[in-house]
Design a protein around this motif. Structure first.
Motif, short mmCIF file in Angstrom:
data_model
loop_
_atom_site.label_atom_id
_atom_site.label_comp_id
_atom_site.label_asym_id
_atom_site.label_seq_id
_atom_site.Cartn_x
_atom_site.Cartn_y
_atom_site.Cartn_z
N ARG A 56 -3.00 3.71 4.84
CA ARG A 56 -3.63 5.08 4.45
C ARG A 56 -3.46 6.22 5.35
NH1 ARG A 56 -9.58 4.62 1.65
NH2 ARG A 56 -10.02 3.86 3.67
N ALA A 57 -3.65 5.55 6.66
CA ALA A 57 -3.65 6.65 7.88
C ALA A 57 -2.25 7.10 8.01
CB ALA A 57 -4.21 5.83 9.01
N LEU A 58 -1.42 6.24 7.84
CA LEU A 58 0.02 6.60 8.15
C LEU A 58 1.06 7.43 6.99
CD1 LEU A 58 1.12 3.10 9.64
CD2 LEU A 58 1.38 5.23 10.87
N HIS A 59 0.59 7.17 5.83
CA HIS A 59 1.34 7.71 4.53
C HIS A 59 0.96 9.23 4.50
CE1 HIS A 59 2.81 8.10 0.34
NE2 HIS A 59 3.55 6.83 0.71
N PRO A 60 2.10 9.90 4.06
CA PRO A 60 1.82 11.62 3.78
C PRO A 60 0.73 11.74 2.73
CG PRO A 60 4.15 11.17 4.00
CD PRO A 60 3.47 9.59 3.79
N HIS A 61 0.47 10.71 1.86
CA HIS A 61 -0.56 10.96 0.85
C HIS A 61 -1.59 9.87 0.74
CE1 HIS A 61 2.14 13.69 -1.02
NE2 HIS A 61 3.15 12.94 -1.13
N GLY A 62 -1.99 9.35 1.99
CA GLY A 62 -2.98 8.43 2.19
C GLY A 62 -4.16 8.90 1.58
N GLN A 63 -4.41 10.07 1.51
CA GLN A 63 -5.85 10.45 1.24
C GLN A 63 -5.99 10.14 -0.37
OE1 GLN A 63 -3.44 12.36 1.93
NE2 GLN A 63 -3.09 13.96 0.12
N LEU A 64 -4.86 9.86 -1.08
CA LEU A 64 -5.08 9.55 -2.38
C LEU A 64 -5.76 8.21 -2.46
CD1 LEU A 64 -1.63 10.98 -3.67
CD2 LEU A 64 -4.08 12.16 -4.01
N THR A 72 0.87 -1.21 -0.01
CA THR A 72 -0.08 0.00 0.13
C THR A 72 0.82 1.27 -0.11
OG1 THR A 72 -1.51 -1.27 1.34
CG2 THR A 72 -2.04 1.11 1.04
N PHE A 73 1.87 1.30 0.81
CA PHE A 73 3.09 2.39 0.72
C PHE A 73 3.30 2.60 -0.79
CE2 PHE A 73 4.37 1.47 5.46
CZ PHE A 73 3.13 2.13 5.91
N ASP A 74 3.73 1.49 -1.34
CA ASP A 74 4.49 1.59 -2.89
C ASP A 74 3.29 2.23 -3.51
OD1 ASP A 74 6.60 0.65 -1.85
OD2 ASP A 74 6.04 -1.42 -2.51
N LEU A 75 1.95 1.77 -3.78
CA LEU A 75 0.76 2.35 -4.33
C LEU A 75 0.54 3.73 -4.18
CD1 LEU A 75 -1.50 1.98 -6.35
CD2 LEU A 75 -2.76 1.24 -4.41
N LEU A 76 0.67 4.19 -2.74
CA LEU A 76 0.70 5.65 -2.61
C LEU A 76 1.62 6.52 -3.44
CD1 LEU A 76 -0.78 5.09 1.32
CD2 LEU A 76 -2.03 6.32 -0.92
N ASP A 77 2.87 5.83 -3.03
CA ASP A 77 3.89 6.74 -3.76
C ASP A 77 3.65 6.95 -5.22
OD1 ASP A 77 5.31 6.54 -1.42
OD2 ASP A 77 6.79 4.76 -1.82
#
Length: 330
Positions: free
Chosen positions: A136-144, A88-93
């Motif tokens: 999603r809650a942790l990542h800086p761009h989780g809202q995406l 999920t982190f990679d997807l948000l990146d």
């Protein structure tokens, strides 16, 4: 190159995910119900605590598991939730379109698991959804990553949407796939309580699926289509138990899987003969009965021994970030 000016969430994130029951008889790979039995997953980005079970290149990985699944706490990077977090982190990146976001060193994962594993109550879906919601809650761009994106990612990892849909949305859900990805609708159900009869033995979903034939008779498919439609009417319209008994009849999967769970199949038969709407929960071997906690004692002779009885409410809320709570609630 990663960028260091992005702000990750400070402190741990606690995610609560409900158990789920899929199929509900005739709704094979489409219907699902969220239940008031929850796992709590706490994730924190930062320096891993002392005594971590594995190490990573960015500073360490600490995993603690209390309850179900404690035996897999030492899997490190192969732990399902850890894999989902990284994916999920990679997807948000990728969604941010600005290159990988530099992650702080270390990852701490703490799981309090109440959902039985390999019993047909959606434990793997709960883990997958917990990882996605926490990331999603942790990542800086989780809202995406919106809810549709979360459903799509969870389905890609799980393989089908029937369990992940109610885990994400709560309540009663209908899920289906399209050329553009999975979809779901959430329905208000008049059924508020069920009882899960959980056996001691486990059953891998892959084994249960392996017993299904490649094709079924047209008459059985037609019967299930009608029963699935009736089941939606019964669950959302508050129809009587007799209608619900007819509505939960299945011809697509339960009989084919019975050799892998003969005790569960026999219990379903005994309960239905007594007029209790009962089905195999998901891929089994748990049996789900549409009966309230007050009625459990009255069907004790049909149930017999060797079953852990879980009177459960329908969980009206799906997976969510919580704060200041420690006990399961619907």
């Amino acid at each position: 190159m990663g960028r260091t000016n992005e702000r990750w969430t400070e402190g741990p994130v606690l995610v609560r995910t409900p158990a789920t029951s899929a199929n509900l008889g005739p709704g094979f790979d489409s219907l699902g119900l969220a239940l008031s039995l929850h796992d709590d997953v706490e994730v924190e980005i930062g320096t891993a605590s002392t005594g971590s079970t594995a190490s990573t290149a960015d500073g360490g990985l600490s995993i603690e598991v209390d309850g179900e699944g404690a035996e897999v706490a030492d899997r490190g990077e192969r732990h399902l939730i850890v894999k989902v977090l990284h994916r999920t982190f990679d997807l948000l990146d990728d969604l941010a379109g600005t290159g990988p976001v530099t992650r702080p060193g270390g990852l701490r994962l703490r799981c309090r698991n109440r959902i039985p594993h390999s019993r047909g109550l959606g434990s793997s879906s709960a883990a997958i959804v917990a990882g996605i919601v926490a990331a999603r809650a942790l990542h800086p761009h989780g809202q995406l990553l919106d809810d549709d994106g979360a459903l799509r990612l969870a389905t890609e990892i799980e393989g089908h949407p029937d369990n992940v849909a109610p885990c994400l949305a709560g309540g009663l859900t209908v899920a289906w796939t399209t050329p553009h990805g999975p979809r779901l609708v959430r329905l208000e159900t008049q059924i508020t309580q069920v009882t899960a009869f959980v056996p001691e033995q486990r059953l891998a979903t892959e084994r249960a699926r392996g017993l299904l034939p490649e094709s079924v008779p047209h008459a059985d498919a037609a019967a299930n289509a009608g029963r699935a439609a009736l089941l939606i009417a019964a669950l959302t319209g508050g129809l009587d138990t007799g209608v619900l008994l007819d509505a939960t009849e299945d011809r697509l999967h339960q009989d084919y899987r019975a050799p892998a769970m003969p005790e569960s199949a026999a219990l379903v038969g005994r309960l239905r003969a007594a007029g209790v709407p009962a089905v195999i929960s998901g891929a089994g071997p748990t049996v789900l009965a549409f009966t309230s906690a007050s009625q459990v004692d009255s069907i004790a002779p049909e149930v017999g021994n060797g079953w852990l009885k879980h009177p459960l409410d329908v969980a009206t809320r799906g997976a969510r970030v919580v704060a200041g709570e420690s006990e399961s609630r619907s």
